[in-house]
Enzyme design. Sequence first.
Site, short mmCIF file in Angstrom:
data_model
loop_
_atom_site.label_atom_id
_atom_site.label_comp_id
_atom_site.label_asym_id
_atom_site.label_seq_id
_atom_site.Cartn_x
_atom_site.Cartn_y
_atom_site.Cartn_z
N ASP A 66 2.14 14.29 -40.40
CA ASP A 66 1.18 13.40 -39.82
C ASP A 66 1.41 12.19 -39.77
O ASP A 66 1.38 10.75 -38.96
CB ASP A 66 -0.30 13.68 -38.85
CG ASP A 66 -0.89 14.41 -38.28
OD1 ASP A 66 -0.19 15.53 -37.56
OD2 ASP A 66 -1.61 15.08 -38.72
N GLU B 108 12.38 17.56 -41.12
CA GLU B 108 12.07 18.57 -41.60
C GLU B 108 12.51 19.18 -43.18
O GLU B 108 13.11 20.12 -43.56
CB GLU B 108 11.95 19.50 -40.79
CG GLU B 108 11.25 19.97 -39.43
CD GLU B 108 9.76 20.00 -39.78
OE1 GLU B 108 9.27 20.02 -40.41
OE2 GLU B 108 9.28 19.55 -38.70
N ALA B 109 12.51 17.85 -43.92
CA ALA B 109 14.40 17.97 -44.97
C ALA B 109 13.85 18.96 -46.18
O ALA B 109 14.24 19.06 -47.32
CB ALA B 109 14.24 16.36 -45.35
N SER C 97 9.03 11.51 -38.01
CA SER C 97 9.57 12.29 -36.72
C SER C 97 10.24 11.10 -36.18
O SER C 97 11.32 10.75 -35.26
CB SER C 97 8.92 13.82 -36.02
OG SER C 97 9.69 15.15 -37.66
#
Length: 255
Positions: free
Chosen positions: A43, A118-119, A47
Amino acid sequence: MTPTPPAGQLAALDASLDVVPAAGDRRRHPAPAHLVFFHGPMDCGKSTLALQVDHNQSRQGRHGLLLTQGDRSGTPQISSRVGLQRAAIELHADTDVRLLVRDRWAAGQRVDYLIVDEAQFLTGAQAEQLAELVDESHVDVYAFGLTTDFRTRLFPGTQRLFELADDVQRVQVEVLCWCGLPGLLNARVVGGAVVREGATVVVADTAPASQPPADVPEVASGGDAAVRYQVLCRRHYYRGQLGPTPTVAGQLALR
Ligand SMILES: [Zn+2]
């Protein structure tokens, strides 16, 4: 008053600048590319930042590839909680990112930079492939991921990026624990209790919290025990205190 240097000194200064070799050399070589890793808790807007970086880069006429992992939608995308989204390429554990980029080049497509969301789910080998693309192919890489899992341990991809990246930055948007202190830890909550041990599972940061992850073993074995994630400060993570008004399922997806 600033004393004006004599004309002879200025001429000498100009001449000395002309022969500084590094400046000339730099012009003849491609600008060095960089591997930058942004990390934070759930959160924190990773992104959103990923899509903003993509926007800024593409406005400069550069061409990028958007990569993500753990997307269960079937139409992989990078989506943020503020409503932005873009189609992305889904990475799998056995994807060689170098080949993925070279295939694009072979098809005549430009790839100047990569956005990797999402690395945290990258394998160590994939993080190394990203570093190689930066150094050997001058592709800029911007990676975004969670810092720690629900056990407070670095994710494998996160750890390797910490070790290899040119620049590591904590995302500056603060996520607050219910007590008002900055929340940095992602707690796994099963049946209303904080769970600190168990298998790390692939759950995309952006997966709607109202959709219980299908691959969480507790759900399968524990009947109707709902699994969700909540960001807590360290004290409340270890005390297992979720606050007077527990987060309802789905709230994470709305923030
Ligand atoms: Zn707290």
